[in-house]
Motif scaffolding. Structure first.
Motif, PDB file in Angstrom:
ATOM      1  N   LEU A  20      22.943   4.322  26.187  1.00 19.14           N
ATOM      2  CA  LEU A  20      21.694   3.665  26.559  1.00 19.14           C
ATOM      3  C   LEU A  20      20.500   4.526  26.146  1.00 19.14           C
ATOM      4  CD1 LEU A  20      20.078   1.463  28.087  1.00 19.14           C
ATOM      5  CD2 LEU A  20      20.440   2.828  30.164  1.00 19.14           C
ATOM      6  N   ILE A  21      20.565   5.820  26.456  1.00 15.77           N
ATOM      7  CA  ILE A  21      19.477   6.733  26.079  1.00 15.77           C
ATOM      8  C   ILE A  21      19.278   6.732  24.566  1.00 15.77           C
ATOM      9  CG2 ILE A  21      18.834   9.171  25.974  1.00 15.77           C
ATOM     10  CD1 ILE A  21      20.195   9.456  28.770  1.00 15.77           C
ATOM     11  N   GLU A  22      20.372   6.783  23.834  1.00 15.56           N
ATOM     12  CA  GLU A  22      20.302   6.783  22.371  1.00 15.56           C
ATOM     13  C   GLU A  22      19.661   5.506  21.835  1.00 15.56           C
ATOM     14  OE1 GLU A  22      23.471   6.511  18.693  1.00 15.56           O
ATOM     15  OE2 GLU A  22      24.084   7.564  20.513  1.00 15.56           O
ATOM     16  N   ARG A  23      20.100   4.364  22.350  1.00 22.77           N
ATOM     17  CA  ARG A  23      19.601   3.081  21.829  1.00 22.77           C
ATOM     18  C   ARG A  23      18.158   2.820  22.233  1.00 22.77           C
ATOM     19  NH1 ARG A  23      23.826  -1.606  21.808  1.00 22.77           N
ATOM     20  NH2 ARG A  23      22.213  -2.360  20.410  1.00 22.77           N
ATOM     21  N   VAL A  24      17.792   3.210  23.458  1.00 26.11           N
ATOM     22  CA  VAL A  24      16.388   3.055  23.886  1.00 26.11           C
ATOM     23  C   VAL A  24      15.499   3.937  23.012  1.00 26.11           C
ATOM     24  CG1 VAL A  24      14.761   3.533  25.756  1.00 26.11           C
ATOM     25  CG2 VAL A  24      16.891   2.317  26.236  1.00 26.11           C
ATOM     26  N   THR A  25      15.938   5.151  22.761  1.00 25.83           N
ATOM     27  CA  THR A  25      15.168   6.051  21.896  1.00 25.83           C
ATOM     28  C   THR A  25      14.994   5.454  20.513  1.00 25.83           C
ATOM     29  OG1 THR A  25      15.936   7.994  23.112  1.00 25.83           O
ATOM     30  CG2 THR A  25      15.096   8.370  20.893  1.00 25.83           C
ATOM     31  N   ASP A  26      16.066   4.940  19.939  1.00 27.00           N
ATOM     32  CA  ASP A  26      15.986   4.326  18.610  1.00 27.00           C
ATOM     33  C   ASP A  26      15.005   3.164  18.592  1.00 27.00           C
ATOM     34  OD1 ASP A  26      17.883   6.119  17.655  1.00 27.00           O
ATOM     35  OD2 ASP A  26      19.546   4.687  17.746  1.00 27.00           O
ATOM     36  N   THR A  27      15.065   2.319  19.628  1.00 26.36           N
ATOM     37  CA  THR A  27      14.193   1.142  19.688  1.00 26.36           C
ATOM     38  C   THR A  27      12.727   1.540  19.816  1.00 26.36           C
ATOM     39  OG1 THR A  27      15.959  -0.205  20.638  1.00 26.36           O
ATOM     40  CG2 THR A  27      13.691  -0.983  20.961  1.00 26.36           C
TER      41      THR A  27
END
Length: 64
Positions: A20-27
């Motif tokens: 989740l942290i990774e994907r939120v950061t990417d977005t």
């Protein structure tokens, strides 16, 4: 520096929280054009005994 705060009920596997942290950061990086190194994601996990839904603790609800 964008800061994203996420509050959710505790109980998910650590791998899911990391993803989740990774994907939120990417977005956020993609949408705001901000470097990933400048983005902060704070995840607070709340125990189900401390999360109320309709006046009932989530730990006491049958539909969980």
């Amino acid at each position: 520096m964008p800061i994203v705060q996420i509050q959710m009920m505790a109980g998910r596997p650590p791998e899911k929280v990391k993803k989740l942290i990774e994907r939120v950061t990417d977005t956020v990086a993609e949408e705001l054009g901000s470097p990933k190194e400048r983005i902060r994601v704070l995840v607070t996990e709340i125990p189900k005994t401390h999360w109320g839904i309709g006046g009932i603790a989530a730990s006491d609800r049958e539909d969980r």
